[in-house]
Design a protein around this motif. Structure first.
Motif, PDB file in Angstrom:
ATOM      1  N   LEU A 144      -3.966   8.070  -0.904  1.00  0.00           N
ATOM      2  CA  LEU A 144      -4.864   8.475  -1.996  1.00  0.00           C
ATOM      3  C   LEU A 144      -5.470   9.841  -1.657  1.00  0.00           C
ATOM      4  O   LEU A 144      -5.918  10.053  -0.532  1.00  0.00           O
ATOM      5  CB  LEU A 144      -6.008   7.474  -2.157  1.00  0.00           C
ATOM      6  N   GLN A 145      -5.516  10.729  -2.623  1.00  0.00           N
ATOM      7  CA  GLN A 145      -6.137  12.044  -2.421  1.00  0.00           C
ATOM      8  C   GLN A 145      -7.658  11.908  -2.323  1.00  0.00           C
ATOM      9  O   GLN A 145      -8.305  12.645  -1.600  1.00  0.00           O
ATOM     10  CB  GLN A 145      -5.799  12.984  -3.588  1.00  0.00           C
ATOM     11  N   ASN A 146      -8.207  10.988  -3.092  1.00  0.00           N
ATOM     12  CA  ASN A 146      -9.658  10.904  -3.271  1.00  0.00           C
ATOM     13  C   ASN A 146     -10.224   9.584  -2.742  1.00  0.00           C
ATOM     14  O   ASN A 146     -11.081   8.973  -3.370  1.00  0.00           O
ATOM     15  CB  ASN A 146      -9.985  11.045  -4.762  1.00  0.00           C
ATOM     16  N   ALA A 147      -9.719   9.141  -1.595  1.00  0.00           N
ATOM     17  CA  ALA A 147     -10.123   7.836  -1.067  1.00  0.00           C
ATOM     18  C   ALA A 147     -11.610   7.798  -0.723  1.00  0.00           C
ATOM     19  O   ALA A 147     -12.156   8.762  -0.187  1.00  0.00           O
ATOM     20  CB  ALA A 147      -9.310   7.508   0.176  1.00  0.00           C
ATOM     21  N   SER A 148     -12.246   6.672  -1.037  1.00  0.00           N
ATOM     22  CA  SER A 148     -13.631   6.444  -0.622  1.00  0.00           C
ATOM     23  C   SER A 148     -13.690   6.061   0.847  1.00  0.00           C
ATOM     24  O   SER A 148     -14.688   6.303   1.518  1.00  0.00           O
ATOM     25  CB  SER A 148     -14.251   5.307  -1.436  1.00  0.00           C
ATOM     26  N   VAL A 149     -12.630   5.406   1.304  1.00  0.00           N
ATOM     27  CA  VAL A 149     -12.612   4.928   2.689  1.00  0.00           C
ATOM     28  C   VAL A 149     -11.164   4.710   3.123  1.00  0.00           C
ATOM     29  O   VAL A 149     -10.293   4.380   2.300  1.00  0.00           O
ATOM     30  CB  VAL A 149     -13.458   3.638   2.845  1.00  0.00           C
ATOM     31  N   THR A 150     -10.912   4.909   4.414  1.00  0.00           N
ATOM     32  CA  THR A 150      -9.598   4.664   5.021  1.00  0.00           C
ATOM     33  C   THR A 150      -9.812   3.782   6.236  1.00  0.00           C
ATOM     34  O   THR A 150     -10.723   4.033   7.025  1.00  0.00           O
ATOM     35  CB  THR A 150      -8.949   6.002   5.464  1.00  0.00           C
ATOM     36  N   HIS A 151      -9.013   2.731   6.356  1.00  0.00           N
ATOM     37  CA  HIS A 151      -9.161   1.871   7.528  1.00  0.00           C
ATOM     38  C   HIS A 151      -7.795   1.422   8.033  1.00  0.00           C
ATOM     39  O   HIS A 151      -6.902   1.117   7.241  1.00  0.00           O
ATOM     40  CB  HIS A 151     -10.037   0.655   7.213  1.00  0.00           C
ATOM     41  N   LYS A 204     -11.084   0.625  -7.587  1.00  0.00           N
ATOM     42  CA  LYS A 204     -10.435   1.350  -8.684  1.00  0.00           C
ATOM     43  C   LYS A 204      -8.989   1.670  -8.354  1.00  0.00           C
ATOM     44  O   LYS A 204      -8.136   1.700  -9.228  1.00  0.00           O
ATOM     45  CB  LYS A 204     -11.201   2.639  -8.979  1.00  0.00           C
ATOM     46  N   ASP A 205      -8.724   1.936  -7.077  1.00  0.00           N
ATOM     47  CA  ASP A 205      -7.342   2.215  -6.678  1.00  0.00           C
ATOM     48  C   ASP A 205      -7.172   1.882  -5.204  1.00  0.00           C
ATOM     49  O   ASP A 205      -8.154   1.848  -4.450  1.00  0.00           O
ATOM     50  CB  ASP A 205      -7.002   3.684  -6.942  1.00  0.00           C
ATOM     51  N   VAL A 206      -5.934   1.605  -4.834  1.00  0.00           N
ATOM     52  CA  VAL A 206      -5.635   1.242  -3.450  1.00  0.00           C
ATOM     53  C   VAL A 206      -4.231   1.712  -3.100  1.00  0.00           C
ATOM     54  O   VAL A 206      -3.315   1.630  -3.923  1.00  0.00           O
ATOM     55  CB  VAL A 206      -5.787  -0.287  -3.233  1.00  0.00           C
ATOM     56  N   LYS A 207      -4.091   2.238  -1.881  1.00  0.00           N
ATOM     57  CA  LYS A 207      -2.772   2.608  -1.356  1.00  0.00           C
ATOM     58  C   LYS A 207      -2.719   2.187   0.103  1.00  0.00           C
ATOM     59  O   LYS A 207      -3.753   2.101   0.779  1.00  0.00           O
ATOM     60  CB  LYS A 207      -2.542   4.122  -1.429  1.00  0.00           C
ATOM     61  N   PHE A 208      -1.502   1.943   0.582  1.00  0.00           N
ATOM     62  CA  PHE A 208      -1.375   1.640   2.006  1.00  0.00           C
ATOM     63  C   PHE A 208      -0.105   2.238   2.582  1.00  0.00           C
ATOM     64  O   PHE A 208       0.859   2.509   1.855  1.00  0.00           O
ATOM     65  CB  PHE A 208      -1.424   0.127   2.248  1.00  0.00           C
ATOM     66  N   VAL A 209      -0.153   2.466   3.881  1.00  0.00           N
ATOM     67  CA  VAL A 209       1.059   2.756   4.639  1.00  0.00           C
ATOM     68  C   VAL A 209       1.057   1.798   5.822  1.00  0.00           C
ATOM     69  O   VAL A 209      -0.003   1.361   6.279  1.00  0.00           O
ATOM     70  CB  VAL A 209       1.130   4.219   5.134  1.00  0.00           C
ATOM     71  N   GLY A 210       2.242   1.457   6.298  1.00  0.00           N
ATOM     72  CA  GLY A 210       2.297   0.537   7.417  1.00  0.00           C
ATOM     73  C   GLY A 210       3.641   0.518   8.081  1.00  0.00           C
ATOM     74  O   GLY A 210       4.648   0.925   7.502  1.00  0.00           O
ATOM     75  N   LYS A 211       3.592   0.044   9.313  1.00  0.00           N
ATOM     76  CA  LYS A 211       4.819  -0.212  10.059  1.00  0.00           C
ATOM     77  C   LYS A 211       4.693  -1.630  10.536  1.00  0.00           C
ATOM     78  O   LYS A 211       3.671  -1.999  11.126  1.00  0.00           O
ATOM     79  CB  LYS A 211       4.897   0.702  11.286  1.00  0.00           C
ATOM     80  N   GLY A 212       5.695  -2.440  10.297  1.00  0.00           N
ATOM     81  CA  GLY A 212       5.580  -3.800  10.789  1.00  0.00           C
ATOM     82  C   GLY A 212       6.686  -4.684  10.273  1.00  0.00           C
ATOM     83  O   GLY A 212       7.642  -4.221   9.651  1.00  0.00           O
ATOM     84  N   LYS A 245      -6.639  -5.060  -7.319  1.00  0.00           N
ATOM     85  CA  LYS A 245      -7.094  -3.929  -8.139  1.00  0.00           C
ATOM     86  C   LYS A 245      -8.115  -4.402  -9.150  1.00  0.00           C
ATOM     87  O   LYS A 245      -7.906  -5.421  -9.817  1.00  0.00           O
ATOM     88  CB  LYS A 245      -5.911  -3.273  -8.848  1.00  0.00           C
ATOM     89  N   ASN A 246      -9.201  -3.662  -9.262  1.00  0.00           N
ATOM     90  CA  ASN A 246     -10.312  -3.962 -10.168  1.00  0.00           C
ATOM     91  C   ASN A 246     -11.183  -5.131  -9.730  1.00  0.00           C
ATOM     92  O   ASN A 246     -12.111  -5.511 -10.447  1.00  0.00           O
ATOM     93  CB  ASN A 246      -9.824  -4.182 -11.609  1.00  0.00           C
ATOM     94  N   GLN A 247     -10.904  -5.699  -8.570  1.00  0.00           N
ATOM     95  CA  GLN A 247     -11.822  -6.717  -8.061  1.00  0.00           C
ATOM     96  C   GLN A 247     -13.099  -6.041  -7.553  1.00  0.00           C
ATOM     97  O   GLN A 247     -13.088  -4.878  -7.164  1.00  0.00           O
ATOM     98  CB  GLN A 247     -11.171  -7.528  -6.931  1.00  0.00           C
ATOM     99  N   SER A 248     -14.179  -6.821  -7.566  1.00  0.00           N
ATOM    100  CA  SER A 248     -15.461  -6.300  -7.090  1.00  0.00           C
ATOM    101  C   SER A 248     -15.571  -6.488  -5.579  1.00  0.00           C
ATOM    102  O   SER A 248     -14.824  -7.277  -4.979  1.00  0.00           O
ATOM    103  CB  SER A 248     -16.610  -7.031  -7.773  1.00  0.00           C
ATOM    104  N   ILE A 249     -16.506  -5.778  -4.997  1.00  0.00           N
ATOM    105  CA  ILE A 249     -16.756  -5.917  -3.569  1.00  0.00           C
ATOM    106  C   ILE A 249     -17.093  -7.370  -3.227  1.00  0.00           C
ATOM    107  O   ILE A 249     -16.647  -7.897  -2.209  1.00  0.00           O
ATOM    108  CB  ILE A 249     -17.882  -4.947  -3.138  1.00  0.00           C
ATOM    109  N   GLU A 250     -17.862  -8.029  -4.077  1.00  0.00           N
ATOM    110  CA  GLU A 250     -18.211  -9.441  -3.847  1.00  0.00           C
ATOM    111  C   GLU A 250     -16.961 -10.318  -3.819  1.00  0.00           C
ATOM    112  O   GLU A 250     -16.862 -11.252  -3.018  1.00  0.00           O
ATOM    113  CB  GLU A 250     -19.187  -9.942  -4.920  1.00  0.00           C
ATOM    114  N   GLU A 251     -16.023 -10.041  -4.703  1.00  0.00           N
ATOM    115  CA  GLU A 251     -14.779 -10.818  -4.735  1.00  0.00           C
ATOM    116  C   GLU A 251     -13.944 -10.576  -3.473  1.00  0.00           C
ATOM    117  O   GLU A 251     -13.368 -11.513  -2.915  1.00  0.00           O
ATOM    118  CB  GLU A 251     -13.960 -10.469  -5.985  1.00  0.00           C
ATOM    119  N   ILE A 252     -13.886  -9.327  -3.041  1.00  0.00           N
ATOM    120  CA  ILE A 252     -13.132  -8.989  -1.827  1.00  0.00           C
ATOM    121  C   ILE A 252     -13.715  -9.732  -0.628  1.00  0.00           C
ATOM    122  O   ILE A 252     -12.998 -10.271   0.215  1.00  0.00           O
ATOM    123  CB  ILE A 252     -13.169  -7.462  -1.550  1.00  0.00           C
ATOM    124  N   LYS A 253     -15.038  -9.770  -0.596  1.00  0.00           N
ATOM    125  CA  LYS A 253     -15.746 -10.427   0.500  1.00  0.00           C
ATOM    126  C   LYS A 253     -15.334 -11.896   0.637  1.00  0.00           C
ATOM    127  O   LYS A 253     -15.251 -12.434   1.733  1.00  0.00           O
ATOM    128  CB  LYS A 253     -17.233 -10.338   0.195  1.00  0.00           C
TER     129      LYS A 253
END
Ligand code: ZN
Length: 138
Positions: free
Chosen positions: A21-28, A51-59, A75-83
């Motif tokens: 993502l070009q405009n990521a709020s956070v990367t982990h 609002k948006d999510v991208k990932f890269v991975g090796k595995g 996508k479009n889930q709230s922080i409470e739902e993710i929790k």
């Protein structure tokens, strides 16, 4: 013998939401030393929603496929739902029995996602504990 359902191999070969993502709020990033899976998730969070999510991975196929399915589902889930997401949620998405030895492969995407949200909140000076965002793997 088919080790995995076709849908897992399909997600492994063609992961959804793969990239950056070009405009990521956070990367982990998280690493599963048992298998060598490494997943990096980027989130765009607006108004407490994904609002948006991208990932890269090796595995392995399970780690990549479960992360691919998860990023589609949240996508479009709230922080409470993710929790509230738990191990059963990812097992339902995968739709196959996962050997306990491979459980960390199945949950690494969710672990990365939840800790990404945790770090987003911490970066925004919210009072949260990492424990609230842990994934029980037993
Ligand atoms: Zn793995």
């Amino acid at each position: 013998m088919d080790m995995y359902a076709d849908i897992i191999l399909e997600h492994y070969k063609h992961p959804q939401n793969h990239g950056t993502l070009q405009n990521a709020s956070v990367t982990h990033e998280e690493y599963n030393p048992l298998c060598g899976d490494k997943i990096t998730i980027q989130l765009l969070i607006e108004n407490d929603k994904i609002k948006d999510v991208k990932f890269v991975g090796k595995g392995c196929a399970i780690s990549i496929a479960s992360t691919s399915m998860l990023t589609d589902a949240i996508k479009n889930q709230s922080i409470e739902e993710i929790k509230k997401l738990d191990k059963e949620y990812i097992l339902d998405l995968l739709g196959v029995d996962i050997n306990p030895a491979r459980m960390k492969c199945a949950t690494i995407g969710m672990k990365t996602l939840k800790l990404a949200v945790y770090h987003f909140l911490i970066n925004n000076h919210k009072k949260v504990s990492e424990k609230e965002f842990s994934v029980k793997e037993e």
